[in-house]
Write a protein that holds these residues in place. Structure first.
Motif, PDB file in Angstrom:
ATOM      1  N   ILE A  40       3.068   0.821 -10.673  1.00 21.16           N
ATOM      2  CA  ILE A  40       3.900   1.014  -9.477  1.00 21.16           C
ATOM      3  C   ILE A  40       4.540   2.389  -9.457  1.00 21.16           C
ATOM      4  O   ILE A  40       4.284   3.204  -8.596  1.00 21.16           O
ATOM      5  CB  ILE A  40       5.000  -0.069  -9.396  1.00 21.16           C
ATOM      6  CG1 ILE A  40       4.334  -1.437  -9.282  1.00 21.16           C
ATOM      7  CG2 ILE A  40       5.908   0.164  -8.199  1.00 21.16           C
ATOM      8  CD1 ILE A  40       3.435  -1.588  -8.101  1.00 21.16           C
ATOM      9  N   THR A  43       1.825   5.355  -9.480  1.00 18.61           N
ATOM     10  CA  THR A  43       0.556   5.240  -8.760  1.00 18.61           C
ATOM     11  C   THR A  43       0.163   6.540  -8.097  1.00 18.61           C
ATOM     12  O   THR A  43      -1.017   6.839  -7.949  1.00 18.61           O
ATOM     13  CB  THR A  43       0.644   4.141  -7.685  1.00 18.61           C
ATOM     14  OG1 THR A  43       1.811   4.334  -6.907  1.00 18.61           O
ATOM     15  CG2 THR A  43       0.625   2.770  -8.293  1.00 18.61           C
ATOM     16  N   GLU A 159       6.683  -0.996  -1.991  1.00 20.10           N
ATOM     17  CA  GLU A 159       5.543  -1.148  -2.885  1.00 20.10           C
ATOM     18  C   GLU A 159       5.702  -2.368  -3.780  1.00 20.10           C
ATOM     19  O   GLU A 159       4.763  -3.142  -3.987  1.00 20.10           O
ATOM     20  CB  GLU A 159       5.365   0.111  -3.751  1.00 20.10           C
ATOM     21  CG  GLU A 159       4.846   1.326  -3.008  1.00 20.10           C
ATOM     22  CD  GLU A 159       5.917   2.031  -2.192  1.00 20.10           C
ATOM     23  OE1 GLU A 159       7.120   1.651  -2.305  1.00 20.10           O
ATOM     24  OE2 GLU A 159       5.564   2.960  -1.440  1.00 20.10           O
ATOM     25  N   PHE A 192      -0.047   2.559   2.493  1.00 17.59           N
ATOM     26  CA  PHE A 192      -0.084   2.336   1.054  1.00 17.59           C
ATOM     27  C   PHE A 192      -1.379   2.907   0.481  1.00 17.59           C
ATOM     28  O   PHE A 192      -2.440   2.820   1.089  1.00 17.59           O
ATOM     29  CB  PHE A 192       0.005   0.841   0.725  1.00 17.59           C
ATOM     30  CG  PHE A 192       1.360   0.246   1.020  1.00 17.59           C
ATOM     31  CD1 PHE A 192       2.411   0.406   0.124  1.00 17.59           C
ATOM     32  CD2 PHE A 192       1.586  -0.455   2.190  1.00 17.59           C
ATOM     33  CE1 PHE A 192       3.654  -0.129   0.395  1.00 17.59           C
ATOM     34  CE2 PHE A 192       2.824  -0.995   2.476  1.00 17.59           C
ATOM     35  CZ  PHE A 192       3.867  -0.831   1.567  1.00 17.59           C
ATOM     36  N   THR A 196      -2.274   1.330  -5.030  1.00 20.32           N
ATOM     37  CA  THR A 196      -1.238   0.307  -4.881  1.00 20.32           C
ATOM     38  C   THR A 196      -1.834  -0.990  -4.353  1.00 20.32           C
ATOM     39  O   THR A 196      -1.473  -2.081  -4.805  1.00 20.32           O
ATOM     40  CB  THR A 196      -0.127   0.802  -3.940  1.00 20.32           C
ATOM     41  OG1 THR A 196       0.505   1.947  -4.519  1.00 20.32           O
ATOM     42  CG2 THR A 196       0.921  -0.285  -3.710  1.00 20.32           C
TER      43      THR A 196
END
Length: 339
Positions: A40, A43, A159, A192, A196
């Motif tokens: 996370i 990324t 996220e 995104f 992710t």
């Protein structure tokens, strides 16, 4: 591993447990659980290939959705929240749930209570409200019963919310392939990164490419007309992508889904009906009877795109049948000579 080490990337502001230094050995993770910093926080800096490699460290899906929920909610305070204050996630991961399925879940909760809390975050744009990470169906069922919903409240970034939402749903067997594909497409449209999305859904790069191909090349109105089609997998949806690319197929499908009888079918049957609509209708064979001057049937000729059949009833016209058999080779020789 301490709770803070497991959920450090979540940003659990309530926990006051001291941070335990990581041991000087390589960590082995069964699968990427929400809160893994390498999936996370980093990324943007971590190449997609590295993400795919970490996702493939252990292929066995030993942890089911309930185990993920337990890891994300254990040790946390469960509160009762008025359902009027809870909004759905900013990205949908499911097609509409049938009223029958919702009624069944509500009945279970009425009889046994809401055994598992949902996960929410404080709404980032509406103070005093909350936004669901996972547990949308439980929220709807509890709302239908007029009860407050049992929930764990955590501070989550966008996220982190979609990773929690995606991983919990990924482990549920009732989430169909096309629902996963639409979820991936919606995440990409919201900006995104693919890394992710892969982390959120615990899938490989090739899996994500296939899902996005399905979700982008089949018009969304056709997908929603078909529905979740729980028994229809990746291969069948990719086959439909190929059929949609052929001229005239999309129009045939739209005519099929516009038929009032189409909506009455089960979702899997609707998918099969769409596939059938892409195939040209079979050419009906033409049949013609030859008769004598007296009206007696002499022969029957049947023809379609592939063959011509001549049928003579030997019981009624034995001599004619023998004559045709005798002359057939001569007729072919005559045809070849004139060609």
């Amino acid at each position: 591993m301490s709770r803070k080490a497991l959920f450090g990337a979540i940003g659990n502001r309530e926990s006051q447990a001291p941070e335990v230094p990581a041991p000087a050995v390589a960590r082995v993770r069964a699968r990427p659980i929400l809160g893994s910093p390498d999936l996370i926080a980093d990324t943007a800096a971590k190449p997609v290939g590295a993400i795919s490699q970490s996702l493939g460290e252990v292929s066995e899906r030993a942890k089911r959705a309930e185990e993920i929920e337990k890891k994300l909610t254990e040790g946390q305070v469960i509160v009762a929240i008025d359902t009027d204050l809870v909004d759905p996630s900013f990205v949908s991961d499911r097609m509409p749930v049938s009223e029958q399925a919702l009624a069944s879940l509500a009945e279970k909760i009425r009889d046994h209570g809401q055994l598992n809390p949902i996960l929410v975050r404080p709404h980032p744009e509406a103070p005093g409200r909350y936004q669901v990470a996972f547990g949308h169906r439980r929220l709807r069922a509890v709302t239908a019963l007029g009860l407050p919903v049992r929930a764990v409240v955590r501070e989550l970034t966008d996220e982190q919310l979609v990773v929690a939402q995606g991983q919990e749903n990924h482990e549920r067997e009732d989430l169909s392939y096309i629902e996963k594909a639409l979820f991936a497409h919606r995440l990409e449209r919201r900006g995104f990164t693919r890394a992710t999305i892969m982390a959120a859904m615990s899938i490989y790069k090739s899996d994500l490419s296939n899902m996005l191909s399905v979700a982008t090349r089949i018009p969304e109105e056709i997908i929603h007309a078909i529905g979740p089609a729980p028994g229809i997998g990746r291969r069948a949806w990719l086959d439909l992508v190929g059929l949609m690319a052929e001229e005239g197929r999309a129009d045939a499908i739209r005519r099929a889904i516009a038929d009032p009888a189409f909506a009455a079918l089960e979702s899997e049957a609707r998918f099969k009906q769409v596939i059938a609509a892409t195939k040209p209708p079979p050419v009906r064979a033409k049949a013609e009877s030859w008769s004598t001057a007296n009206g007696e049937t002499l022969a029957k000729v049947t023809q379609d795109e592939d063959r011509v059949s001549l049928t003579i009833d030997r019981r009624k016209s034995p001599d004619f049948a023998e004559f045709v058999l005798t002359r057939l080779r001569d007729l072919y020789a005559e045809f070849k000579a004139g060609a």
